[in-house]
Design an enzyme around this catalytic site. Structure first.
Site, PDB file in Angstrom:
ATOM      1  N   LYS A   1      29.964  36.165  28.118  1.00  0.00           N
ATOM      2  CA  LYS A   1      31.214  36.403  27.560  1.00  0.00           C
ATOM      3  C   LYS A   1      32.065  36.957  28.669  1.00  0.00           C
ATOM      4  CE  LYS A   1      34.411  38.777  25.060  1.00  0.00           C
ATOM      5  NZ  LYS A   1      34.155  40.290  24.553  1.00  0.00           N
TER       6      LYS A   1
ATOM      7  N   GLU B   1      41.358  45.426  33.450  1.00  0.00           N
ATOM      8  CA  GLU B   1      39.910  45.579  33.802  1.00  0.00           C
ATOM      9  C   GLU B   1      39.633  44.370  34.653  1.00  0.00           C
ATOM     10  OE1 GLU B   1      37.521  47.079  30.015  1.00  0.00           O
ATOM     11  OE2 GLU B   1      38.964  45.236  29.389  1.00  0.00           O
TER      12      GLU B   1
END
Length: 309
Positions: free
Chosen positions: A178, A263
């Protein structure tokens, strides 16, 4: 079961909404504007199959985790420590914390801060907030959860609620896969502010070529770090391009568009940091990290100027 969602944005509202729709007791902990709309009208959960207003408890304070059997931690990775500190006084001793976050090390960070069962989960969902108290599901929704005392029960509950969930001993590998997906797409999407389908249409083969370079660096770092993921770059790129819903903007693109901190240090920045530690060059990821950081710093400087004017 009783659930609390800490950080009820696009991901948290989707999973919390699905659980509430299945008549579990759910508390969404999020921003004031969303909480006010949810308290007034219910959570609007829009998908290809239905568009409904779901009755669910919502609040802005971490005390909303009190009494929860499971807490779905959905805050941004840089906010993990602050969120855990805020929740800890209210957590029941038997509560399990499930990290539904980008990045690969959030579960370890949570375990270092609180003595509760903590489960890492890998999230594959295309969802976005389309307005206050309104989440739209664009596609997918699967969860992969690591083994633990509560894993099988959670998987049963989530599957029964319409969330495809499996338990896997190789969650570290799945988290890294991911991460590779996010590294390949998020920063590019943020910089050009286009959804995936339009990005591919406008960029043509240049998009898949750029993704190949990003993925190659990620796989090299993962291999040096002993992570069990596929080493086939072309196969990984093809899987990524088949995975992302065409209309989906990345979470980093939303952060840039809404002037919120990104992020990036936990995505491409993680590859850069681990690459430096392991002696693996990561120039493409380094460039993307730097460009998104510049946007983050511009927003921070602008906010400071507004406060001091």
């Amino acid at each position: 079961m009783k659930f609390a969602v800490m950080g009820a944005g696009a991901v948290g509202c989707f999973y919390g909404g699905m659980l509430a729709r299945a008549e579990h007791e759910v508390t969404l902990i999020g921003r004031q504007n969303h909480v006010a709309a949810i308290r007034r009208d219910g959570l609007r959960l829009e998908s290809l199959a239905f568009d409904e207003f779901i009755e669910v408890t919502a609040c802005t304070d971490a005390s909303g985790v009190a009494g929860a059997d499971a807490v779905l931690l959905c805050v941004k990775s840089p906010d993990t420590e602050a969120a855990v500190a805020a929740m800890t006084p209210y957590l029941s001793q038997s509560a399990v914390i499930v990290t539904l976050q980008n990045g690969v090390d959030n579960a370890e960070r949570v375990r270092s801060l609180v003595e509760r069962e903590v489960l890492a989960a890998v999230v594959y969902v295309g969802s976005e907030m389309r307005g206050t108290g309104h989440v739209r599901h664009n596609g997918r929704g699967e969860l992969i959860v690591e083994p633990g005392r509560s894993s099988e029960r959670l998987a049963r509950v989530l599957n029964d609620a319409g969330v495809p969930t499996s338990v896997s001993a190789n969650v570290r590998g799945a988290l890294w896969e991911k991460l590779v997906l996010n590294c390949a797409y998020n920063a590019i999407s943020a910089l050009v502010q286009l959804p995936f389908g339009e990005l591919c249409q406008r960029g043509g083969t240049a998009v898949s070529t750029a993704m190949r370079d990003i993925v190659a660096e990620c796989i090299a770092v993962a291999g040096a770090d002993g992570v069990n993921i596929s080493s086939d770059v072309d196969e990984t790129v093809a899987r990524i391009m088949a995975t992302i819903p065409a209309g989906q903007y990345s979470s980093t693109a939303h952060d840039v568009a809404t002037r919120r901190p990104s992020e990036i240090d936990h995505l491409n920045g993680h590859i850069v940091g681990r690459g430096a530690a392991l002696g693996i060059a990561t120039p493409v990821n380094h460039l993307l990290m730097m460009m998104v950081r510049v946007l983050d710093n511009q927003r921070a400087d602008s906010a400071l100027a507004m406060r001091t004017d």
